[in-house]
Design a protein around this motif. Structure first.
Motif, PDB file in Angstrom:
ATOM      1  N   ASN A 234       0.835  -1.193   0.036  1.00  0.00           N
ATOM      2  CA  ASN A 234       0.035   0.043   0.133  1.00  0.00           C
ATOM      3  C   ASN A 234       0.967   1.242   0.079  1.00  0.00           C
ATOM      4  O   ASN A 234       1.869   1.474   0.981  1.00  0.00           O
ATOM      5  N   PRO A 235       0.777   2.226  -0.868  1.00  0.00           N
ATOM      6  CA  PRO A 235       1.820   3.388  -1.357  1.00  0.00           C
ATOM      7  C   PRO A 235       1.508   4.165   0.005  1.00  0.00           C
ATOM      8  O   PRO A 235       2.804   4.696   0.498  1.00  0.00           O
ATOM      9  N   GLN A 236       0.584   4.225   0.937  1.00  0.00           N
ATOM     10  CA  GLN A 236       0.660   5.138   2.199  1.00  0.00           C
ATOM     11  C   GLN A 236       1.330   4.562   3.194  1.00  0.00           C
ATOM     12  O   GLN A 236       1.836   5.123   4.132  1.00  0.00           O
ATOM     13  N   ASP A 237       1.717   3.025   3.139  1.00  0.00           N
ATOM     14  CA  ASP A 237       2.375   2.385   4.130  1.00  0.00           C
ATOM     15  C   ASP A 237       4.026   2.005   3.722  1.00  0.00           C
ATOM     16  O   ASP A 237       4.572   1.653   4.466  1.00  0.00           O
ATOM     17  N   THR A 238       4.330   2.269   2.404  1.00  0.00           N
ATOM     18  CA  THR A 238       5.429   1.549   1.895  1.00  0.00           C
ATOM     19  C   THR A 238       6.523   2.616   1.485  1.00  0.00           C
ATOM     20  O   THR A 238       6.234   3.732   1.121  1.00  0.00           O
ATOM     21  N   ALA A 239       8.066   2.255   1.562  1.00  0.00           N
ATOM     22  CA  ALA A 239       8.870   2.858   0.935  1.00  0.00           C
ATOM     23  C   ALA A 239       9.770   1.973   0.088  1.00  0.00           C
ATOM     24  O   ALA A 239       9.877   0.749   0.478  1.00  0.00           O
TER      25      ALA A 239
ATOM     26  N   GLN B  93       8.009 -11.537   1.427  1.00  0.00           N
ATOM     27  CA  GLN B  93       7.470 -11.944   0.044  1.00  0.00           C
ATOM     28  C   GLN B  93       8.391 -11.558  -0.970  1.00  0.00           C
ATOM     29  O   GLN B  93       9.125 -10.349  -0.914  1.00  0.00           O
ATOM     30  N   THR B  94       8.298 -12.179  -1.979  1.00  0.00           N
ATOM     31  CA  THR B  94       9.014 -11.708  -3.446  1.00  0.00           C
ATOM     32  C   THR B  94       7.872 -11.572  -4.403  1.00  0.00           C
ATOM     33  O   THR B  94       6.912 -12.259  -4.671  1.00  0.00           O
ATOM     34  N   THR B  95       8.227 -10.766  -5.163  1.00  0.00           N
ATOM     35  CA  THR B  95       7.635 -10.391  -6.580  1.00  0.00           C
ATOM     36  C   THR B  95       8.416  -9.715  -7.452  1.00  0.00           C
ATOM     37  O   THR B  95       9.587  -9.559  -7.371  1.00  0.00           O
ATOM     38  N   ASP B  96       7.628  -9.396  -8.706  1.00  0.00           N
ATOM     39  CA  ASP B  96       8.362  -8.582  -9.879  1.00  0.00           C
ATOM     40  C   ASP B  96       8.323  -7.318  -9.810  1.00  0.00           C
ATOM     41  O   ASP B  96       7.204  -6.934  -9.248  1.00  0.00           O
ATOM     42  N   SER B  97       8.765  -6.517 -10.614  1.00  0.00           N
ATOM     43  CA  SER B  97       8.662  -4.935 -10.467  1.00  0.00           C
ATOM     44  C   SER B  97       7.433  -4.413 -11.205  1.00  0.00           C
ATOM     45  O   SER B  97       6.858  -3.653 -11.021  1.00  0.00           O
ATOM     46  N   ALA B  98       6.910  -5.246 -12.334  1.00  0.00           N
ATOM     47  CA  ALA B  98       5.846  -5.098 -13.053  1.00  0.00           C
ATOM     48  C   ALA B  98       4.351  -4.988 -12.082  1.00  0.00           C
ATOM     49  O   ALA B  98       3.572  -4.472 -11.982  1.00  0.00           O
ATOM     50  N   SER B  99       4.696  -6.291 -11.187  1.00  0.00           N
ATOM     51  CA  SER B  99       3.455  -6.538 -10.273  1.00  0.00           C
ATOM     52  C   SER B  99       3.386  -5.224  -9.154  1.00  0.00           C
ATOM     53  O   SER B  99       2.426  -4.624  -8.885  1.00  0.00           O
ATOM     54  N   VAL B 100       4.339  -4.849  -8.724  1.00  0.00           N
ATOM     55  CA  VAL B 100       4.668  -3.768  -7.894  1.00  0.00           C
ATOM     56  C   VAL B 100       4.148  -2.444  -8.439  1.00  0.00           C
ATOM     57  O   VAL B 100       3.234  -1.728  -7.889  1.00  0.00           O
ATOM     58  N   ALA B 101       4.619  -2.028  -9.572  1.00  0.00           N
ATOM     59  CA  ALA B 101       4.141  -1.031 -10.184  1.00  0.00           C
ATOM     60  C   ALA B 101       2.688  -0.826 -10.684  1.00  0.00           C
ATOM     61  O   ALA B 101       1.957   0.285 -10.447  1.00  0.00           O
ATOM     62  N   ASP B 102       2.304  -1.953 -11.138  1.00  0.00           N
ATOM     63  CA  ASP B 102       0.779  -2.232 -11.240  1.00  0.00           C
ATOM     64  C   ASP B 102      -0.044  -2.044 -10.069  1.00  0.00           C
ATOM     65  O   ASP B 102      -1.117  -1.123 -10.120  1.00  0.00           O
ATOM     66  N   TYR B 103       0.292  -2.522  -9.174  1.00  0.00           N
ATOM     67  CA  TYR B 103      -0.383  -2.365  -7.840  1.00  0.00           C
ATOM     68  C   TYR B 103      -0.405  -0.828  -7.164  1.00  0.00           C
ATOM     69  O   TYR B 103      -1.445  -0.238  -6.904  1.00  0.00           O
ATOM     70  N   TRP B 104       0.668  -0.254  -7.502  1.00  0.00           N
ATOM     71  CA  TRP B 104       0.603   1.241  -7.299  1.00  0.00           C
ATOM     72  C   TRP B 104      -0.153   2.156  -8.205  1.00  0.00           C
ATOM     73  O   TRP B 104      -0.898   3.071  -7.660  1.00  0.00           O
ATOM     74  N   LYS B 105      -0.219   1.632  -9.376  1.00  0.00           N
ATOM     75  CA  LYS B 105      -1.047   2.388 -10.523  1.00  0.00           C
ATOM     76  C   LYS B 105      -2.454   2.511  -9.975  1.00  0.00           C
ATOM     77  O   LYS B 105      -3.151   3.180  -9.905  1.00  0.00           O
TER      78      LYS B 105
ATOM     79  N   ALA C 249       6.816   4.894  -8.351  1.00  0.00           N
ATOM     80  CA  ALA C 249       6.860   5.442  -6.800  1.00  0.00           C
ATOM     81  C   ALA C 249       6.905   6.924  -6.505  1.00  0.00           C
ATOM     82  O   ALA C 249       5.871   7.241  -5.718  1.00  0.00           O
ATOM     83  N   ARG C 250       7.254   7.576  -7.242  1.00  0.00           N
ATOM     84  CA  ARG C 250       7.264   9.052  -7.073  1.00  0.00           C
ATOM     85  C   ARG C 250       5.850   9.407  -7.370  1.00  0.00           C
ATOM     86  O   ARG C 250       5.370  10.346  -6.745  1.00  0.00           O
ATOM     87  N   GLU C 251       5.426   8.719  -8.427  1.00  0.00           N
ATOM     88  CA  GLU C 251       3.991   9.259  -8.742  1.00  0.00           C
ATOM     89  C   GLU C 251       2.931   8.708  -7.802  1.00  0.00           C
ATOM     90  O   GLU C 251       2.012   9.455  -7.477  1.00  0.00           O
ATOM     91  N   ALA C 252       3.157   7.555  -7.253  1.00  0.00           N
ATOM     92  CA  ALA C 252       2.429   7.330  -6.086  1.00  0.00           C
ATOM     93  C   ALA C 252       2.594   7.589  -4.799  1.00  0.00           C
ATOM     94  O   ALA C 252       1.984   7.412  -3.636  1.00  0.00           O
ATOM     95  N   SER C 253       3.551   8.763  -4.604  1.00  0.00           N
ATOM     96  CA  SER C 253       3.820   9.445  -3.352  1.00  0.00           C
ATOM     97  C   SER C 253       4.633   8.444  -2.308  1.00  0.00           C
ATOM     98  O   SER C 253       4.341   8.465  -1.207  1.00  0.00           O
TER      99      SER C 253
END
Length: 204
Positions: A6-11, A185-197, A53-57
């Protein structure tokens, strides 16, 4: 597990993407101690995550390794005698094809873990972040050390498989397996970016 992102909880934390580790003229390449092509292949996924990340704060934290006389102990010298790498205030410590911007954070470390002797924990807690997305090099050394310490300090850990690189493919995979089994957990960059979008679209 996705709530760990979740963007509000994550760095987003980027470990040791520096010339001495990643550049073909860096110390690792000259000493033959790293898979430079694999390290360089992690750059595009990291840059994509930085942009999202920058787009999602989501705060972006660059971690850099430096060594100098005051931070090299007897124990360190016994394990790593001779040779010089990431010497403070040299070209080797500069970031490799990654550019911190205003609003990003830079943490300087002197050991494998980004939590040892640094202000990373203070930054994360001051920002109200309880989850960290880890990228960088080496998967099985500094990234894994940071992941283990972060979990023990009660952070939710996500390691991004294609945005990290290890000393070998097998070492890289072993760390991914261990993180999944015990530390996060592990995942790939596309999954993280999609979740933030998606999270951004829901919040708008």
């Amino acid at each position: 597990m996705k709530h760990y992102l979740n963007p509000q909880d994550t760095a987003l934390v980027i470990i040791d993407m520096q010339n001495d580790f990643c550049h073909e003229e860096g110390a690792s390449a000259k000493m033959g101690t790293g898979d430079i092509k694999a390290f360089q292949a992690a750059v595009p996924p990291i840059n994509a995550l930085i942009d999202q990340a920058r787009e999602a704060s989501v705060p972006v934290i660059f971690v850099m390794m430096t060594l100098e006389e005051s931070t090299i102990s007897e124990a360190w010298s016994n394990k790593f005698p001779g040779g010089s790498i990431v010497v403070k205030d040299t070209w080797g410590t500069e970031f490799y094809k990654l550019q911190p911007q205003k609003g990003d954070y830079i943490v300087e470390k002197h050991r494998f873990s980004a939590f040892i002797g640094t202000n990373l924990d203070l930054i994360l807690r001051s920002l109200g972040r309880k989850s960290i997305v880890l990228t960088g090099v080496l998967t099985n050394v500094c990234v894994e050390s940071t992941a283990r310490d972060g979990f023990m300090m009660d952070y939710n850990i996500t390691l991004v498989s294609d945005a990290c690189a290890g000393s070998s493919p097998a070492a890289h995979q072993n760390t991914l397996d261990m993180i999944n089994m015990v530390f996060g957990q592990t995942t790939d960059s596309a999954s993280v970016a999609d979740y933030w979008k998606q999270a951004m679209s829901i919040s708008q």
